[in-house]
Write an enzyme that holds these catalytic residues in place. Sequence first.
Site, PDB file in Angstrom:
ATOM      1  NE  ARG A 223      96.881  19.084  -5.251  1.00  0.00           N
ATOM      2  CZ  ARG A 223      97.451  19.167  -6.615  1.00  0.00           C
ATOM      3  NH1 ARG A 223      98.961  18.639  -6.670  1.00  0.00           N
ATOM      4  NH2 ARG A 223      96.514  18.284  -7.612  1.00  0.00           N
ATOM      5  CG  HIS A 271     103.022  22.243  -7.685  1.00  0.00           C
ATOM      6  ND1 HIS A 271     101.643  22.262  -6.750  1.00  0.00           N
ATOM      7  CD2 HIS A 271     102.245  20.735  -7.544  1.00  0.00           C
ATOM      8  CE1 HIS A 271     100.721  21.654  -6.611  1.00  0.00           C
ATOM      9  NE2 HIS A 271     101.595  20.882  -7.490  1.00  0.00           N
TER      10      HIS A 271
HETATM   11  P1  NAP Z   1      94.195   8.559  -7.206  1.00  0.00           P
HETATM   12  O1  NAP Z   1      94.458   7.587  -8.187  1.00  0.00           O
HETATM   13  O2  NAP Z   1      92.633   9.334  -6.910  1.00  0.00           O
HETATM   14  O3  NAP Z   1      94.157   7.765  -5.762  1.00  0.00           O
HETATM   15  C1  NAP Z   1      94.289   8.264  -4.242  1.00  0.00           C
HETATM   16  C2  NAP Z   1      94.485   7.161  -3.914  1.00  0.00           C
HETATM   17  O4  NAP Z   1      94.529   8.099  -2.021  1.00  0.00           O
HETATM   18  C3  NAP Z   1      94.087   5.913  -3.178  1.00  0.00           C
HETATM   19  O5  NAP Z   1      94.811   4.736  -3.470  1.00  0.00           O
HETATM   20  C4  NAP Z   1      92.481   6.760  -2.290  1.00  0.00           C
HETATM   21  O6  NAP Z   1      92.659   4.857  -1.998  1.00  0.00           O
HETATM   22  C5  NAP Z   1      93.453   6.700  -1.672  1.00  0.00           C
HETATM   23  N1  NAP Z   1      93.000   7.404  -0.607  1.00  0.00           N
HETATM   24  C6  NAP Z   1      92.023   8.100  -1.115  1.00  0.00           C
HETATM   25  N2  NAP Z   1      91.217   9.170   0.125  1.00  0.00           N
HETATM   26  C7  NAP Z   1      92.047   8.541   1.302  1.00  0.00           C
HETATM   27  C8  NAP Z   1      91.686   7.810   2.947  1.00  0.00           C
HETATM   28  N3  NAP Z   1      90.890   9.243   3.353  1.00  0.00           N
HETATM   29  N4  NAP Z   1      92.507   7.709   3.624  1.00  0.00           N
HETATM   30  C9  NAP Z   1      93.603   5.993   2.729  1.00  0.00           C
HETATM   31  N5  NAP Z   1      93.591   6.831   1.550  1.00  0.00           N
HETATM   32  C10 NAP Z   1      92.994   7.459   0.679  1.00  0.00           C
HETATM   33  O7  NAP Z   1      95.415   9.696  -7.111  1.00  0.00           O
HETATM   34  P2  NAP Z   1      96.963  10.209  -8.102  1.00  0.00           P
HETATM   35  O8  NAP Z   1      96.344   9.890  -9.494  1.00  0.00           O
HETATM   36  O9  NAP Z   1      97.536   8.782  -7.182  1.00  0.00           O
HETATM   37  O10 NAP Z   1      97.059  11.159  -6.988  1.00  0.00           O
HETATM   38  C11 NAP Z   1      97.319  11.451  -6.069  1.00  0.00           C
HETATM   39  C12 NAP Z   1      97.721  12.829  -5.509  1.00  0.00           C
HETATM   40  O11 NAP Z   1      98.991  13.375  -6.125  1.00  0.00           O
HETATM   41  C13 NAP Z   1      96.925  13.797  -6.816  1.00  0.00           C
HETATM   42  O12 NAP Z   1      95.255  14.365  -5.987  1.00  0.00           O
HETATM   43  C14 NAP Z   1      97.628  15.275  -6.173  1.00  0.00           C
HETATM   44  O13 NAP Z   1      96.805  16.091  -5.422  1.00  0.00           O
HETATM   45  C15 NAP Z   1      99.079  14.719  -5.565  1.00  0.00           C
HETATM   46  N6  NAP Z   1      99.914  15.271  -7.293  1.00  0.00           N
HETATM   47  C16 NAP Z   1     100.729  16.175  -6.638  1.00  0.00           C
HETATM   48  C17 NAP Z   1     101.621  16.457  -7.863  1.00  0.00           C
HETATM   49  C18 NAP Z   1     103.230  17.370  -7.702  1.00  0.00           C
HETATM   50  O14 NAP Z   1     103.576  18.083  -8.681  1.00  0.00           O
HETATM   51  N7  NAP Z   1     103.323  17.814  -6.330  1.00  0.00           N
HETATM   52  C19 NAP Z   1     100.980  15.902  -9.166  1.00  0.00           C
HETATM   53  C20 NAP Z   1     100.397  15.143  -9.426  1.00  0.00           C
HETATM   54  C21 NAP Z   1      99.107  14.815  -8.631  1.00  0.00           C
HETATM   55  P3  NAP Z   1      91.244   3.940  -2.640  1.00  0.00           P
HETATM   56  O15 NAP Z   1      92.299   2.889  -3.145  1.00  0.00           O
HETATM   57  O16 NAP Z   1      91.066   3.033  -1.446  1.00  0.00           O
HETATM   58  O17 NAP Z   1      90.622   4.646  -3.403  1.00  0.00           O
END
Ligand code: NAP
Length: 308
Positions: A223, A271
């Site tokens: 983000r 985005h």
């Molecule tokens: P997810 O499955 O919820 O995974 C989040 C990861 O981040 C987990 O490994 C989590 O650790 C880690 N994390 C969270 N807070 C943390 C912290 N404080 N310190 C260290 N690690 C931390 O999410 P996802 O589905 O992979 O998606 C990730 C993000 O991608 C979304 O939230 C969104 O912002 C972004 N996104 C962007 C687009 C785009 O088009 N640009 C599209 C889709 C998503 P744990 O494994 O320990 O829980």
Amino acid sequence: MTFLYKSDPVRGAVWAERFAQQLPELPFRIWPDVPDPRAVRYLAAWEPPADLATRFPNLEVLFSTGAGIDQFDFSVIPETLPVVRMVESGIVNGMVEYATLAVLSLHRDWSTYRQQQQEGRWEAHRVHPAGSRRVGVLGLGVLGRAVLERLGSFGFPCAGWSRSQQQIAGVECHAGAEGLTAFLARTDILICLLPLTDSTRGILCKPLFDQLPSGAALINVGRGAHLVQDDLLRALDEGQLSRAVLDVCEPEPLPPGHAFWTHPQVVLTPHIASMTQPETAVDAVIDNLRRHQQGLPMIGLVDRARGY
Ligand code: NAP
């Protein structure tokens, strides 16, 4: 019982068609067509209405139409209402494509050759093997893991960082504040795939950049608010970072005249790294509806204490 969709209406039409095929017994409505708000049990939204608690008193689940939930105002969402983010193969595939494109472009100096072409300059630079370019992903969730799996297949040495310790074959896994320094020190191309929470806001900042090897590159697909923009500009100017690929900004759209628009070391996209694909999203939501009705845990259920 009604399923209400409140997001992009063009994609909503595809949702409506697929719901009619796959779950004809559940009436499907597209906002603002809600004849009976009391019948709304399920809401899929990018931006839910601020009065959802009173407007839809019988709501059972709130689905985000995107992978993130940072756009939700949790102060108006009842604490007991389950919130589910979008976990579906279309988003994953799109992100894997984008991250691969960005890493390969950086790895193979694509911007340099584009620039040389514009200058009519034929000049070859050394091709470095993938095995010498260390990739690191912040966030080892659904997207971070999928991206690392694909990048590993090119031979890039891969590492990841998460809140809790993970174990992934072929990936050097680091965790928590204590694991961040070692992770950054071995990362030539850093990809941010964290959710936006109070603990990750502004994480892409000078102290983090300073721990990367000099000349490292950044890809932000998390983000916009993960990034401290002035710190990035300074790191690029000083050579601590060589390039940045930014798919997300704060605010979006990026204002006219912002330095990123014309910066020679910044590649900017609006985005679009990945988008929810209605065809696969509906399958994921219907699977979750069945899980919910059977009392099983839904895929992508948000832990509100953690913030993701
Ligand atoms: P997810 O499955 O919820 O995974 C989040 C990861 O981040 C987990 O490994 C989590 O650790 C880690 N994390 C969270 N807070 C943390 C912290 N404080 N310190 C260290 N690690 C931390 O999410 P996802 O589905 O992979 O998606 C990730 C993000 O991608 C979304 O939230 C969104 O912002 C972004 N996104 C962007 C687009 C785009 O088009 N640009 C599209 C889709 C998503 P744990 O494994 O320990 O829980």
